[in-house]
Design an enzyme around this catalytic site. Structure first.
Site, mmCIF file in Angstrom:
data_model
loop_
_atom_site.group_PDB
_atom_site.id
_atom_site.type_symbol
_atom_site.label_atom_id
_atom_site.label_comp_id
_atom_site.label_asym_id
_atom_site.label_seq_id
_atom_site.Cartn_x
_atom_site.Cartn_y
_atom_site.Cartn_z
ATOM 1 N N ASP A 99 4.709 41.049 -2.829
ATOM 2 C CA ASP A 99 5.621 42.142 -2.488
ATOM 3 C C ASP A 99 4.907 43.487 -2.432
ATOM 4 O OD1 ASP A 99 5.138 42.085 -5.221
ATOM 5 O OD2 ASP A 99 7.198 41.612 -5.773
ATOM 6 N N ASP A 144 15.235 40.950 -15.559
ATOM 7 C CA ASP A 144 16.503 40.438 -15.014
ATOM 8 C C ASP A 144 16.337 39.042 -14.393
ATOM 9 O OD1 ASP A 144 15.098 40.951 -12.686
ATOM 10 O OD2 ASP A 144 16.534 42.395 -11.861
ATOM 11 N N HIS A 193 14.069 38.100 -12.163
ATOM 12 C CA HIS A 193 13.608 38.013 -10.767
ATOM 13 C C HIS A 193 12.192 37.457 -10.658
ATOM 14 C CE1 HIS A 193 12.101 42.483 -10.954
ATOM 15 N NE2 HIS A 193 11.075 41.677 -11.148
ATOM 16 N N GLU A 203 15.892 40.005 -6.418
ATOM 17 C CA GLU A 203 16.782 40.477 -7.470
ATOM 18 C C GLU A 203 17.986 39.541 -7.604
ATOM 19 O OE1 GLU A 203 15.463 42.481 -9.301
ATOM 20 O OE2 GLU A 203 15.199 44.513 -8.535
HETATM 21 C C1 F6R Z 1 5.271 41.890 -8.773
HETATM 22 C C2 F6R Z 1 6.350 40.943 -8.942
HETATM 23 C C3 F6R Z 1 7.405 41.139 -9.976
HETATM 24 C C4 F6R Z 1 6.826 41.176 -11.382
HETATM 25 C C5 F6R Z 1 7.923 41.353 -12.423
HETATM 26 C C6 F6R Z 1 7.357 41.506 -13.809
HETATM 27 O O1 F6R Z 1 4.427 41.513 -7.724
HETATM 28 O O2 F6R Z 1 6.390 39.983 -8.222
HETATM 29 O O3 F6R Z 1 8.346 40.101 -9.884
HETATM 30 O O4 F6R Z 1 6.134 39.978 -11.614
HETATM 31 O O5 F6R Z 1 8.690 42.480 -12.109
HETATM 32 O O6 F6R Z 1 6.630 42.680 -13.890
HETATM 33 P P1 F6R Z 1 5.700 42.981 -15.151
HETATM 34 O O7 F6R Z 1 4.612 41.988 -15.116
HETATM 35 O O8 F6R Z 1 5.179 44.383 -14.925
HETATM 36 O O9 F6R Z 1 6.566 42.864 -16.339
#
Ligand code: F6R
Length: 260
Positions: free
Chosen positions: A67, A136, A138, A143
Site C-alpha cells: 500500500d 482494528d 486490517h 479497513e
Molecule cells: C502497511 C500495512 C498495514 C500495517 C498495519 C500495522 O504496509 O499494510 O496494514 O501492517 O497498519 O502497522 P504497524 O506495524 O505500524 O503497527
C-alpha cells in the site's frame, strides 16, 4: 493457519526472516510481497544482516508493496516508498527496476490499480507475502467492512488508523485520509502468507483474526481461508488467544523439533 508464539519481538523478526531466506534459497527469483509500519522493521533489519553477513541474495527478487498513501510522492519522508528505501531496499541488492510500491500520485487511479494487479500476474503472482495487522484487524489498508474479495483500489482510512499512524507525522492533520492498497483478494492469491504482530495493542486483533469468525470487520480473519498462512506473534500480542496452549503444543511436536 499456524500460530508461532515467540517470547520477544526480536525472536518473531528472526523467525520470519528465516522463512523469507528459505523462500529465496528455494527460489532465488521469488516474488515477495512487503509491508511497511513498525512491525516489519526487525524482520528487515535481520534480512539486511543476512544479506551483508551471510550473502542472502536479492539480485533476482521482485517485490510488491501492499500500500501507499494517496498524495505522497516517492521522496516524501512519510511515503511508504521512502520507508522501504530507507529501511530495506537501499541496504540490499534488489534491482531497483524490480521494486513495486503503489504510486500515491497516479493521474488515473482506476487504470493504475488495474496495472498493479496485471503487473503481479505478469510476474506469476506473489510467492511470499509479509503482513502486519492494524489494531482494528486490517491487513494492508483493508479497513473493517472491506470486501474479502477486494482487489487493488483506493481506500479511505478509518479514524483509528489515522490516529495509529499519526505518530509518524508532525501532526495528525498531515496523515492522508486515502490510500491505495492491495485488496484482501489480492493478498489471498499469494502462495504463502506470513503475518507478524507484537505488543499488547495487537492482542485483540490477533485473537479476532485467528479465532474469531471470518468477517469483513476483521480483514485479517480472511487468512483463515488461506491454505498456507503463518502468524508470528510475541507474548504480548498472543495474550488473548484462547487456544494458546494448543499452538505451543503443535510447535513442540512438529517433526524435527526438539520436543517431538
Ligand atoms: C502497511 C500495512 C498495514 C500495517 C498495519 C500495522 O504496509 O499494510 O496494514 O501492517 O497498519 O502497522 P504497524 O506495524 O505500524 O503497527
Amino acid at each position: 493457519m499456524e500460530v508461532i508464539v515467540c517470547p520477544t519481538y526480536e525472536e518473531i523478526s528472526v523467525a520470519a526472516a528465516r522463512v523469507v531466506a528459505e523462500t529465496l534459497n528455494e527460489k532465488p527469483d521469488a516474488v515477495l510481497g512487503l509491508a511497511t509500519g513498525s512491525t516489519p522493521l526487525g524482520l528487515y533489519k535481520e534480512l539486511i544482516r543476512m544479506h551483508k553477513e551471510e550473502g542472502l541474495d536479492f539480485s533476482h527478487v521482485t517485490t510488491f508493496n501492499l500500500d501507499e498513501y494517496v498524495g505522497l510522492s516517492h521522496n516524501h519522508p512519510q511515503s511508504y516508498y521512502y520507508f522501504m528505501w530507507e529501511n530495506l531496499f537501499k541496504h540490499i541488492n534488489v534491482p531497483v527496476e524490480n521494486i513495486h510500491v503503489p504510486s500515491g500520485t497516479a493521474n488515473d487511479y482506476r487504470a493504475y490499480c488495474e496495472w498493479y494487479e496485471d503487473r503481479i500476474d505478469e510476474c506469476d503472482g506473489i510467492d511470499l507475502q509479509v503482513l502486519g495487522i492494524g489494531s482494528d484487524g486490517h491487513i494492508a489498508f483493508n479497513e473493517p467492512s472491506s470486501s474479502l474479495a477486494s482487489r487493488t483500489r483506493l481506500k479511505t482510512l478509518t479514524e483509528q488508523t489515522i490516529d495509529d499512524n499519526a505518530r509518524f507525522f508532525d501532526k495528525r492533520e498531515d496523515v492522508p485520509i486515502y490510500s491505495i492498497t492491495m485488496g484482501v483478494g489480492t493478498i489471498l492469491d499469494a502462495e504463502r502468507l506470513i503475518l507478524l504482530a507484537n505488543g499488547e495493542g495487537k492482542a485483540d486483533a490477533v485473537a479476532a483474526a485467528v479465532e474469531g469468525p471470518v468477517s469483513s470487520m476483521i480483514t485479517a480473519s480472511a487468512l483463515q481461508l488461506h491454505p498456507d498462512s503463518l502468524f508470528f506473534v510475541d507474548e504480548a500480542a498472543a495474550g488473548k488467544l484462547k487456544m494458546r496452549d494448543y499452538y505451543d503444543w503443535i510447535q513442540k511436536n512438529k517433526p524435527g523439533s526438539p520436543g517431538a
